[in-house]
Design a protein around this motif. Sequence first.
Motif, mmCIF file in Angstrom:
data_model
loop_
_atom_site.group_PDB
_atom_site.id
_atom_site.type_symbol
_atom_site.label_atom_id
_atom_site.label_comp_id
_atom_site.label_asym_id
_atom_site.label_seq_id
_atom_site.Cartn_x
_atom_site.Cartn_y
_atom_site.Cartn_z
ATOM 1 N N VAL A 7 -2.651 4.933 19.127
ATOM 2 C CA VAL A 7 -2.619 4.232 17.847
ATOM 3 C C VAL A 7 -2.809 5.210 16.691
ATOM 4 O O VAL A 7 -2.103 5.162 15.686
ATOM 5 N N LEU A 8 -3.767 6.121 16.839
ATOM 6 C CA LEU A 8 -4.011 7.116 15.798
ATOM 7 C C LEU A 8 -2.794 8.011 15.590
ATOM 8 O O LEU A 8 -2.439 8.355 14.462
ATOM 9 N N GLU A 9 -2.138 8.359 16.688
ATOM 10 C CA GLU A 9 -0.958 9.211 16.595
ATOM 11 C C GLU A 9 0.170 8.507 15.848
ATOM 12 O O GLU A 9 0.905 9.138 15.073
ATOM 13 N N GLU A 10 0.318 7.210 16.053
ATOM 14 C CA GLU A 10 1.350 6.459 15.327
ATOM 15 C C GLU A 10 1.077 6.459 13.824
ATOM 16 O O GLU A 10 2.002 6.556 13.015
ATOM 17 N N GLU A 11 -0.187 6.352 13.458
ATOM 18 C CA GLU A 11 -0.540 6.412 12.032
ATOM 19 C C GLU A 11 -0.229 7.797 11.466
ATOM 20 O O GLU A 11 0.322 7.922 10.368
ATOM 21 N N HIS A 12 -0.594 8.824 12.203
ATOM 22 C CA HIS A 12 -0.281 10.191 11.777
ATOM 23 C C HIS A 12 1.228 10.374 11.612
ATOM 24 O O HIS A 12 1.693 11.003 10.646
ATOM 25 N N LYS A 13 1.985 9.831 12.561
ATOM 26 C CA LYS A 13 3.433 10.003 12.534
ATOM 27 C C LYS A 13 4.043 9.345 11.304
ATOM 28 O O LYS A 13 4.932 9.909 10.656
ATOM 29 N N GLU A 14 3.562 8.136 10.963
ATOM 30 C CA GLU A 14 4.090 7.452 9.779
ATOM 31 C C GLU A 14 3.830 8.280 8.518
ATOM 32 O O GLU A 14 4.721 8.428 7.668
ATOM 33 N N ILE A 15 2.628 8.812 8.394
ATOM 34 C CA ILE A 15 2.294 9.618 7.220
ATOM 35 C C ILE A 15 3.136 10.885 7.181
ATOM 36 O O ILE A 15 3.650 11.285 6.120
ATOM 37 N N ASP A 16 3.323 11.510 8.330
ATOM 38 C CA ASP A 16 4.129 12.723 8.397
ATOM 39 C C ASP A 16 5.578 12.447 8.033
ATOM 40 O O ASP A 16 6.235 13.277 7.376
ATOM 41 N N MET A 17 6.089 11.294 8.431
ATOM 42 C CA MET A 17 7.459 10.939 8.075
ATOM 43 C C MET A 17 7.626 10.873 6.563
ATOM 44 O O MET A 17 8.603 11.367 6.000
ATOM 45 N N TYR A 18 6.657 10.248 5.893
ATOM 46 C CA TYR A 18 6.782 10.159 4.436
ATOM 47 C C TYR A 18 6.630 11.535 3.794
ATOM 48 O O TYR A 18 7.346 11.869 2.837
ATOM 49 N N ARG A 19 5.743 12.356 4.308
ATOM 50 C CA ARG A 19 5.544 13.700 3.766
ATOM 51 C C ARG A 19 6.842 14.514 3.847
ATOM 52 O O ARG A 19 7.165 15.278 2.932
ATOM 53 N N ARG A 20 7.588 14.318 4.895
ATOM 54 C CA ARG A 20 8.795 15.126 5.121
ATOM 55 C C ARG A 20 10.069 14.493 4.571
ATOM 56 O O ARG A 20 11.012 15.206 4.221
ATOM 57 N N TYR A 21 10.090 13.148 4.477
ATOM 58 C CA TYR A 21 11.366 12.492 4.176
ATOM 59 C C TYR A 21 11.307 11.509 3.007
ATOM 60 O O TYR A 21 12.149 10.613 2.899
ATOM 61 N N SER A 22 10.359 11.668 2.115
ATOM 62 C CA SER A 22 10.198 10.681 1.034
ATOM 63 C C SER A 22 11.409 10.596 0.113
ATOM 64 O O SER A 22 11.589 9.592 -0.573
ATOM 65 N N GLN A 23 12.243 11.619 0.098
ATOM 66 C CA GLN A 23 13.439 11.542 -0.754
ATOM 67 C C GLN A 23 14.469 10.560 -0.203
ATOM 68 O O GLN A 23 15.378 10.151 -0.920
ATOM 69 N N TRP A 24 14.327 10.180 1.075
ATOM 70 C CA TRP A 24 15.303 9.277 1.674
ATOM 71 C C TRP A 24 14.848 7.818 1.689
ATOM 72 O O TRP A 24 15.677 6.927 1.819
ATOM 73 N N TYR A 25 13.553 7.556 1.582
ATOM 74 C CA TYR A 25 13.115 6.165 1.583
ATOM 75 C C TYR A 25 11.894 5.994 0.683
ATOM 76 O O TYR A 25 11.203 6.957 0.334
ATOM 77 N N GLY A 26 11.653 4.754 0.306
ATOM 78 C CA GLY A 26 10.513 4.455 -0.552
ATOM 79 C C GLY A 26 10.300 2.958 -0.613
ATOM 80 O O GLY A 26 10.913 2.187 0.135
ATOM 81 N N SER A 27 9.438 2.536 -1.531
ATOM 82 C CA SER A 27 9.155 1.114 -1.718
ATOM 83 C C SER A 27 9.647 0.699 -3.094
ATOM 84 O O SER A 27 9.411 1.403 -4.083
ATOM 85 N N VAL A 28 10.343 -0.426 -3.145
ATOM 86 C CA VAL A 28 10.935 -0.904 -4.390
ATOM 87 C C VAL A 28 10.436 -2.309 -4.689
ATOM 88 O O VAL A 28 10.414 -3.174 -3.805
ATOM 89 N N PHE A 29 10.009 -2.528 -5.925
ATOM 90 C CA PHE A 29 9.669 -3.866 -6.394
ATOM 91 C C PHE A 29 10.947 -4.587 -6.800
ATOM 92 O O PHE A 29 11.739 -4.071 -7.595
ATOM 93 N N PHE A 30 11.145 -5.792 -6.256
ATOM 94 C CA PHE A 30 12.228 -6.680 -6.663
ATOM 95 C C PHE A 30 11.598 -7.875 -7.375
ATOM 96 O O PHE A 30 10.759 -8.572 -6.800
#
Length: 252
Positions: free
Chosen positions: A219-242
């Motif tokens: 479980v901890l590793e999955e949390e780490h992985k999600e954070i690492d994904m954003y650290r490396r790929y934030s230019q490709w995805y994000g959160s948008v208010f509609f």
Amino acid sequence: MEALEVFFEIHTDLERESPGLDRCTRQAFEMLPAMNGPVILDIGCGPGAATMELARLSNGDVTGLDFHQPFLDRLNAKIEAAGLSSRVRTVHGSMSEMAFPEGSFDVLWAEGSIYVIGFGKGLREWARFLKPEGYLVASEVVWLRPDPPPEVRKFWEANYPGIRTIPENLEQVAACGYRLIGLFSLPEDAWWVGDYDPVEKRLEGLQKKYSDNPEALVVLEEEHKEIDMYRRYSQWYGSVFFVMQKQEAIPT
């Protein structure tokens, strides 16, 4: 120990459970027309950061809905401390099985939570709880670019198959019978300050606590992985208010 128990241990007593900042909540709310004492439902409110900000901004009646009672207990303490018990309340329940009367709310708010039910499904199923020409405001994780690298595409397709581009989400907005008022992307500090920084600090301690517990470490590793994904790929995805307004007739 069950995975869900570890997940909630990671997220206990955090201010937010998804990317966000009070200033982003304000920016989205200020896109709505002026309303006198609106009735607002904060869907998937978590510990209530947005709920409290909406109460301050609107001078209206605000209900926070969540299925995790400890989050609501914390929000109830905030409500009492702020002297807002007369117009802010909590309801324990699922966003998939809401029991409110039809046409109950001027505004439905789903900050970082609509992914639980899915963007299009939330727009369709929640419409009946809005008053005629009421408003639905939701922040949703999206592809900011249509060409994400295979690693991050695989990660999100495994964790949230409903992730779409902004144009694809706008197609759903129209198809579900809403008029788009506006949209904006959350800044990167909404992900870090509002979510990932406090989670990373929590993970450091739990990594030591559960060093001999393989199930918890997954479980901890999955949390780490999600954070690492954003650290490396934030230019490709994000959160948008509609920010959307319900139209008189909702397509079936």
